[in-house]
Write an enzyme that holds these catalytic residues in place. Structure first.
Site, short mmCIF file in Angstrom:
data_model
loop_
_atom_site.label_atom_id
_atom_site.label_comp_id
_atom_site.label_asym_id
_atom_site.label_seq_id
_atom_site.Cartn_x
_atom_site.Cartn_y
_atom_site.Cartn_z
N HIS A 124 -7.97 1.81 -49.92
CA HIS A 124 -9.10 0.91 -50.17
C HIS A 124 -8.54 -0.51 -50.28
O HIS A 124 -7.40 -0.69 -50.71
CB HIS A 124 -9.75 1.35 -51.49
CG HIS A 124 -11.03 0.67 -51.83
ND1 HIS A 124 -11.09 -0.59 -52.37
CD2 HIS A 124 -12.31 1.09 -51.75
CE1 HIS A 124 -12.35 -0.92 -52.60
NE2 HIS A 124 -13.12 0.09 -52.22
N ASP A 201 -4.16 5.65 -57.22
CA ASP A 201 -5.53 5.15 -57.30
C ASP A 201 -6.44 6.37 -57.39
O ASP A 201 -6.66 7.09 -56.41
CB ASP A 201 -5.81 4.32 -56.03
CG ASP A 201 -7.28 3.93 -55.90
OD1 ASP A 201 -8.11 4.42 -56.69
OD2 ASP A 201 -7.59 3.16 -54.99
N GLN A 204 -11.45 7.99 -56.56
CA GLN A 204 -12.28 9.05 -55.96
C GLN A 204 -11.80 10.45 -56.35
O GLN A 204 -12.26 11.44 -55.76
CB GLN A 204 -12.26 8.93 -54.42
CG GLN A 204 -12.80 7.62 -53.89
CD GLN A 204 -14.31 7.47 -54.09
OE1 GLN A 204 -15.02 8.44 -54.34
NE2 GLN A 204 -14.80 6.25 -53.97
N LYS A 227 -17.76 5.29 -61.38
CA LYS A 227 -17.66 6.38 -60.40
C LYS A 227 -17.52 7.73 -61.09
O LYS A 227 -17.44 8.76 -60.44
CB LYS A 227 -16.47 6.14 -59.47
CG LYS A 227 -16.66 4.94 -58.53
CD LYS A 227 -15.53 4.85 -57.55
CE LYS A 227 -15.41 3.50 -56.88
NZ LYS A 227 -16.42 3.27 -55.83
N CYS A 365 -14.67 -0.62 -47.27
CA CYS A 365 -13.53 -1.38 -47.85
C CYS A 365 -12.20 -0.77 -47.40
O CYS A 365 -11.26 -0.68 -48.21
CB CYS A 365 -13.60 -1.42 -49.37
SG CYS A 365 -15.06 -2.20 -50.00
#
Ligand code: PLP
Length: 407
Positions: A124, A201, A204, A227, A365
């Site tokens: 991202h 990261d 997600q 999220k 993104c």
């Protein structure tokens, strides 16, 4: 999946029960942001109505109660991700805030001219641009792990990227576009064999499966509250204590200091060293409420149901012959990026929206990833545990209508 209480769960998310253009909402844009359980909404409302007062500042009753609740929220996050100490949990504004913090402070701590930072093709922009900025500041450069046509990291190429100048690895746990679940434990193991720290990261990943930062052995883990069914404007950075102690503060201001004079300032210990100014303390408490809601259901159960939805949607979408899927890894979350042959994703997104089906269109993104596949964008349906197979059917039917109209 008869044992998953989907009807009860949907009642916890009042926003789902509405009509869009006269059609029941099928919200399949959870990768962008998730909806909120009523329990979290009520907790945040209650604080604003009855308890609001600044943390870590005053001796008044309200402020002490808020400070207690804020630090309790930190412990909830600590437990949720298996962090050894609550001092390793830093509240930020989101994944972007967390990665910027690490790129800035680790840049200061470790980067020198000629050094290299490893990222992957599927990152991202939030896990590209902060590192690019740090590299520009210190004369370092980025090295990029390529991916296969299925959307898996090329692990042989990754191994070959290391050399004596490698200082940092920063990769996504789950791709927001391809859905690929990366072999992050192996990624960390390889980096550590070269003495290189790793940021994962988790934007997600954290909402889809149990995450244990000690088991992963990562040096940093970043994620966003919004999220994971929590409020917007709050996020988390986990860091190994040795790095947090070595890293200089990212921003200066109140609360991050030990002592200030005009001549010199000494800093507080972590996590406060990295939380300058009035933090989003109500957001942190809301996030903890969402986490408690999720652990009440069980992250294993959530992962099991989402895998069931993923398999159902994979089978359904792959039966549309005009649909080209990007991201077909065998290790995949319930995230589907695709285009319909000859039809612009934006047109498809606009039309299916009229049938009440909300997806995302565009580059997500992740422009370098789009360039890798030679495309301008995709549609993305991202599912989570309040979605149903009926909603997947509605996506399928709406896509077929688009094909009938435009192909
Ligand atoms: N990383 C990944 C993989 C993402 O999917 C996102 C958001 O979509 C981000 C980082 C940035 O998250 P935020 O905008 O909440 O900071």
């Amino acid at each position: 999946m008869n044992d998953f209480p989907i009807d009860l769960i949907r009642k916890d998310f009042p926003i789902l029960d509405q009509l869009i253009y006269g059609q029941p909402l099928a919200y399949l844009d959870n990768g962008a942001t998730t909806q909120k359980p009523v329990r979290m909404i009520d907790a945040v409302n209650k604080i604003h109505r009855e308890q609001n007062s600044s943390v870590h500042r005053s001796v008044n009753y309200m402020s002490e109660k808020m400070t207690e609740a804020y630090e309790q929220a930190r412990q909830t996050v600590q437990k949720f991700i298996g962090a050894p100490e609550s001092s390793q949990v830093i509240f930020t504004s989101g994944t972007t805030g967390s990665i910027n913090l690490v790129a800035f402070s680790m840049g200061e701590a470790v980067l020198e001219p000629g050094d290299e930072v490893i990222l992957s093709t599927m990152e991202h922009h939030s896990n590209i641009v902060p590192w690019q900025m740090a590299c520009e500041r210190y004369g370092a450069s980025l090295k990029i792990i390529p991916i296969t046509d299925e959307g898996d990291l090329d692990m042989d190429a990754y191994r070959n990227l290391f050399n004596k100048n490698t200082r940092m690895v920063s990769v996504t746990h789950v791709s927001n576009v391809l859905g690929t679940i990366n072999p992050v434990k192996e990624i960390v193991r390889i980096a550590h064999s070269h003495g290189v720290p790793v940021l994962l990261d988790g934007a997600q990943a954290i909402q889809h499966e149990p995450v244990d930062v000690v088991d992963l052995d990562c040096d940093f883990y970043a994620f966003s509250g919004h999220k994971i069914y929590g409020p917007t404007g709050i996020g988390v950075l986990y860091g190994k204590q040795e790095w947090l102690d070595r890293m200089p503060p990212y921003q200066g201001g109140g609360d991050m200091i030990d002592r200030v004079t005009f001549e010199k300032t000494t800093y507080n210990i972590s996590p406060f060293k990295f939380e300058a100014g009035t933090t989003n303390f109500i957001g942190a408490i809301g996030l903890a409420e969402s986490i408690n809601y999720l652990t009440g259901i069980g992250m294993d159960k959530i992962a099991g149901y989402e895998n069931y939805l993923r398999d159902y949607a994979t089978q359904k979408l792959s039966s549309i012959s005009q649909l080209r899927m990007y991201g077909t890894s065998v290790n995949k979350a319930a995230i589907f990026s695709f285009v319909l042959n000859g039809i612009h994703p934006y047109d498809t997104g606009m039309i299916i929206d009229k049938y009440g089906v909300a997806v995302r269109t565009g580059t997500h993104c992740a422009m370098p990833l789009m360039q890798r596949f030679g495309i301008e964008g995709t549609l993305r349906a991202s599912l989570c545990f309040y979605n149903t197979t009926d909603e997947v059917d509605r996506l399928y039917d709406a896509l077929n209508k688009v094909i009938e109209m435009l192909a």
